[in-house]
Every structure is written in structure tokens, then in C-alpha cells.
Design an enzyme around this catalytic site. Structure first.
Site, PDB file in Angstrom:
ATOM      1  N   PRO A  78       0.832  -1.206   0.000  1.00 41.40           N
ATOM      2  CA  PRO A  78       0.000   0.000   0.000  1.00 41.40           C
ATOM      3  C   PRO A  78       0.867   1.257   0.000  1.00 41.40           C
ATOM      4  CG  PRO A  78      -0.003  -1.056   2.157  1.00 41.40           C
ATOM      5  CD  PRO A  78       0.721  -1.971   1.239  1.00 41.40           C
ATOM      6  N   ALA A  80       0.132   5.468  -0.266  1.00 45.23           N
ATOM      7  CA  ALA A  80      -0.965   6.450  -0.244  1.00 45.23           C
ATOM      8  C   ALA A  80      -0.865   7.434  -1.413  1.00 45.23           C
ATOM      9  CB  ALA A  80      -0.913   7.225   1.077  1.00 45.23           C
ATOM     10  N   SER A 107      -4.298   1.557  -0.262  1.00 46.48           N
ATOM     11  CA  SER A 107      -4.283   2.366   0.960  1.00 46.48           C
ATOM     12  C   SER A 107      -5.653   2.936   1.311  1.00 46.48           C
ATOM     13  CB  SER A 107      -3.305   3.534   0.760  1.00 46.48           C
ATOM     14  OG  SER A 107      -3.381   4.444   1.821  1.00 46.48           O
ATOM     15  N   TYR A 131      -6.708   1.784   7.753  1.00 46.07           N
ATOM     16  CA  TYR A 131      -6.491   2.598   8.947  1.00 46.07           C
ATOM     17  C   TYR A 131      -7.876   2.821   9.541  1.00 46.07           C
ATOM     18  CZ  TYR A 131      -1.684   3.949   7.741  1.00 46.07           C
ATOM     19  OH  TYR A 131      -0.339   3.961   7.478  1.00 46.07           O
ATOM     20  N   THR A 157      -2.654  -1.912   9.271  1.00 42.55           N
ATOM     21  CA  THR A 157      -1.313  -1.394   9.612  1.00 42.55           C
ATOM     22  C   THR A 157      -1.307  -1.041  11.089  1.00 42.55           C
ATOM     23  OG1 THR A 157      -1.042  -0.558   7.381  1.00 42.55           O
ATOM     24  CG2 THR A 157       0.426   0.345   9.038  1.00 42.55           C
ATOM     25  N   ARG A 166       8.234  13.416   9.806  1.00 41.63           N
ATOM     26  CA  ARG A 166       8.956  13.217   8.539  1.00 41.63           C
ATOM     27  C   ARG A 166       9.587  14.554   8.162  1.00 41.63           C
ATOM     28  NH1 ARG A 166       5.032   9.291   6.204  1.00 41.63           N
ATOM     29  NH2 ARG A 166       4.753   7.759   7.868  1.00 41.63           N
ATOM     30  N   LYS A 226       0.139  -5.693   9.493  1.00 45.06           N
ATOM     31  CA  LYS A 226       1.366  -5.139   8.909  1.00 45.06           C
ATOM     32  C   LYS A 226       2.057  -4.237   9.922  1.00 45.06           C
ATOM     33  CE  LYS A 226       1.452  -1.814   5.574  1.00 45.06           C
ATOM     34  NZ  LYS A 226       2.448  -0.791   5.949  1.00 45.06           N
ATOM     35  N   HIS A 250       7.254   0.029   8.209  1.00 45.06           N
ATOM     36  CA  HIS A 250       6.591   1.089   7.448  1.00 45.06           C
ATOM     37  C   HIS A 250       7.607   1.787   6.537  1.00 45.06           C
ATOM     38  CE1 HIS A 250       2.542   3.244   7.914  1.00 45.06           C
ATOM     39  NE2 HIS A 250       3.098   3.839   6.877  1.00 45.06           N
ATOM     40  N   ILE A 284      13.097  -3.319  -0.623  1.00 47.39           N
ATOM     41  CA  ILE A 284      13.227  -4.266  -1.736  1.00 47.39           C
ATOM     42  C   ILE A 284      13.556  -3.517  -3.029  1.00 47.39           C
ATOM     43  CG2 ILE A 284      11.985  -5.946  -3.199  1.00 47.39           C
ATOM     44  CD1 ILE A 284      12.413  -7.083  -0.423  1.00 47.39           C
TER      45      ILE A 284
HETATM   46  C1  LAC Z   1       2.666   7.011   5.182  1.00 48.21           C
HETATM   47  C2  LAC Z   1       1.272   6.568   5.423  1.00 48.21           C
HETATM   48  C3  LAC Z   1       0.276   7.118   4.498  1.00 48.21           C
HETATM   49  O1  LAC Z   1       3.587   6.254   5.403  1.00 48.21           O
HETATM   50  O2  LAC Z   1       1.120   5.208   5.554  1.00 48.21           O
HETATM   51  O3  LAC Z   1       2.879   8.160   4.768  1.00 48.21           O
END
Ligand code: LAC
Length: 355
Positions: A78, A80, A107, A131, A157, A166, A226, A250, A284
Site C-alpha cells: 500500500p 498512499a 491504501s 487505517y 497497519t 517526517r 502489517k 513502514h 526491496i
Molecule cells: C505514510 C502513510 C500514508 O507512510 O502510511 O505516509
């Protein structure tokens, strides 16, 4: 046209084509991105132990996931907001995955509905990546839509009760355009431009093991968890009836500082002990990466960024080609390891590198 011989070629081209914000969001990780780098680095810490003179004249990469036959043990993970990378978004990815003979997880923040994807790629094995919203009515509707469109599993997830920081995204001021269609989330989110963390604030951090039952019964579908990284949670997953677990961090986008997925795969595979299927994602880029994951106990891998690079560069055709590259590289790896199918890969085919 530039030469595209490997996923790395697609990665470079995707970076050139995408806007800085789109690239930051797709390629980036959380915190110092230590785990993001570790996912890739771990593949270099395991080396092969090939066997010779095995009659490798016929090789197949085909396998099954949750009973669904697939041509290669790589399912599209998935990812997004795929319309950010190509105007056809998830529909292009779906057609590429179907052409390569594999399935796709979609997603909750997909820009196309399961129905639209099913129409674009008839016969594609779709999984609904879930989600859970604080408003459970929204999630119930999502699950009902997924089941009606023929999804074969729910992938919950479990590593994102909150979106991690981030920094790449924040530095470039990445925001989700307000006109991006989000069939499972837009009504709840509204139409103001937002960064992904704002959108995630609508999800429910109280989700616990107790919720698995209603998630399974609501969609009437097998549940894949996940984000499992420990033997303890692998055991809980099996006890709560999970059909599969994905050893996942993730893609290095959540808790920075957790181990590379390849390094914890043996622990999880041992704890599961064949009572559920085990998959791996994270880093991967090569068929040899797939082979190492399979040797260490995964039945299949999920690849997210690699097909997304293909999507950004060449739409459906790019996704198909990336998956085909992984297929061809895995076929070669199996051949040179002395295996004629994924099932023949065992832990004896790899060892920790000594240097
Ligand atoms: C991300 C979410 C959308 O990693 O799973 O940005």
C-alpha cells in the site's frame, strides 16, 4: 529514452520527474532516517550459500498468498495518494500489477476506490489496507465497500497510532492538494490542503487487539497485520486469528531506530511457526533481496516504493516493468542458488556476512 535496467534506474528517474515535495514524501523516512537506511543495508549483511548441480532447467517464481496464486512472490504494497505520482493513480498501478501477475494492497488514503481499481484491472487480487478512523462509521463503510468490490483481505497497519515526524516533508512544506480525490477519507478530512500528519490525526490511536474481531467480521475477510517486529506480537497475532503478518517498519517511516526488517524476520518467522503466513517489506530493490527474504522465512514480500518509482516514470508500463525486473532477477537468483521454485529456498541458502 534513458536505460532502465534496474529498480535503481527507475528510482533516479522518478526523483528527476517528481516535484520536491512529492519526492520527499515518497522517498523519505522518519527522524534521522536511520531505519530507512538500515532496511537497505541489511540486505548486504546476508550473503548467499548457493548449491550447484541441481538441474535448474525449469524455474518458476509462482507461489500463493492467502490461497491466491501469484506469478512472483512480490505483492504491491500500500502506498498512499498515488495520483501524486501519475494522473491515473492506483488504477495504473493496478493494471501494471495485474500484467505482472501479482496482487496489490490499496491504501485507506487511496485516490481511487476499490471499485474503480477492480474495473481498471479485472481479476486483480486486491487487498484493503486499513487505517481505523475515530469515527467507526467511516471505517465500517470502507470495509463494506472493500468487500463489495471483491477485496480478498484486510491489511491492518499496526505501527501508526500516530504519524511519525517526517522532516524531509516538513522542510519542503509538502501538503496534500485539496483536490486530490480520497474516496475513503475526503468526506472526513474536508477540503483544506493539509500535510499527512494532519490527516492522520483523524485516525484512532486507541485501536487494540480487541478490535481485530470486529475488523475481521465487518469485512468477512482474512486479516493481515502489517508492522509486526517482535516474537511477542507475532504470537499475539496468531492467537488473535491473523491470517498473515507483515514484518514491516513502514519503510522506515515510523519509529526511527527499529531494526531492519530482514534482521528481525527470523525471530518473527520462528514465533509464527507456520501458523500464519509471513511477509516482509522494506528496502526491496532487487530480485536477490526477495530471495534473501524468502530464505529467511517470508512467503512473499511487499514492495511499495519500487513500483511507485515505475508509476512516476511510466505509469502502468513502469509498474509492470519494475515488477518484471524483480521477477527476472529472482528467476536468475533461484537458478544460480540451485532452486527451481521459491519453496526450495531455505535458511541454508544464506548466512550473515562476516565482514
Ligand atoms: C505514510 C502513510 C500514508 O507512510 O502510511 O505516509
Amino acid at each position: 529514452m534513458s536505460v532502465r535496467l534496474s529498480v535503481a534506474d527507475y528510482e533516479r528517474l522518478a526523483e528527476e520527474r517528481l516535484e520536491p515535495g512529492q519526492w520527499a514524501y515518497l522517498a523519505g523516512g522518519s527522524g534521522d532516517e536511520w531505519t530507512l537506511r538500515e532496511n537497505s543495508a541489511a540486505f548486504a549483511r546476508w550473503t548467499f550459500r548457493p548449491r550447484v548441480l541441481c538441474d535448474v532447467s525449469e524455474i518458476s517464481t509462482a507461489t500463493t498468498v492467502l490461497g491466491t496464486p501469484i506469478e512472483l512472490p512480490v505483492v504491491v504494497a500500500p502506498v498512499a495518494y498515488q495520483q501524486l505520482y501519475h494522473p491515473d493513480g492506483e488504477c495504473a498501478t493496478a493494471r501494471g500489477a495485474a500484467a505482472a501477475g501479482t496482487g496489490m494492497a490499496v491504501s485507506t488514503f487511496s485516490t481511487r476506490s476499490h471499485e474503480e481499481i477492480a474495473a481498471a484491472a479485472p481479476g486483480l487480487a486486491q487487498w484493503c489496507k486499513l487505517y481505523v478512523f475515530q469515527d467507526r462509521g467511516v471505517t465500517r463503510e470502507h470495509l463494506a465497500g472493500a468487500a463489495a468490490a471483491g477485496c480478498r483481505a484486510v491489511v491492518l497497519t499496526v505501527d501508526t497510532p500516530r504519524l511519525a515526524q517526517r522532516e524531509r516533508d516538513l522542510r519542503v512544506g509538502f501538503e496534500i492538494p485539496s483536490d486530490l480525490p480520497l474516496p475513503y477519507a475526503r468526506a472526513t478530512i474536508g477540503d483544506a490542503p493539509q500535510n499527512p500528519a494532519d490527516q492522520f490525526a483523524l485516525l484512532d490511536p486507541s485501536v487494540s487487539w480487541r478490535d481485530l474481531e470486529w475488523i475481521a467480521s465487518e469485512g468477512g475477510l482474512p486479516v493481515v497485520l502489517k508492522g509486526v517486529l517482535t516474537a511477542e506480537d507475532a504470537e499475539m497475532a496468531v492467537e488473535h486469528g491473523a491470517a498473515a503478518v507483515v514484518v514491516s517498519n513502514h519503510g522506515g517511516r515510523q519509529l526511527d531506530g527499529v531494526s531492519a526488517t530482514l534482521d528481525v524476520l527470523p525471530e518473527v518467522a520462528d514465533a509464527v511457526g507456520g501458523r500464519a503466513e509471513v511477509y516482509l517489506d522494506g528496502g526491496i530493490r532487487r530480485g536477490t533481496d526477495v530471495a534473501k527474504a524468502l530464505a529467511l522465512g517470508a512467503r512473499a514480500v511487499l514492495a511499495g516504493r519500487a513500483p511507485a518509482f515505475g508509476l512516476a516514470v511510466a505509469g502502468e508500463e513502469g509498474v509492470r516493468h519494475v515488477l518484471e525486473l524483480l521477477h527476472d532477477e529472482l528467476t536468475l537468483a533461484l537458478c544460480l542458488l540451485g532452486c527451481t521454485s521459491p519453496d526450495e529456498l531455505t535458511r541454508a541458502h544464506v548466512q550473515r556476512a562476516t565482514t
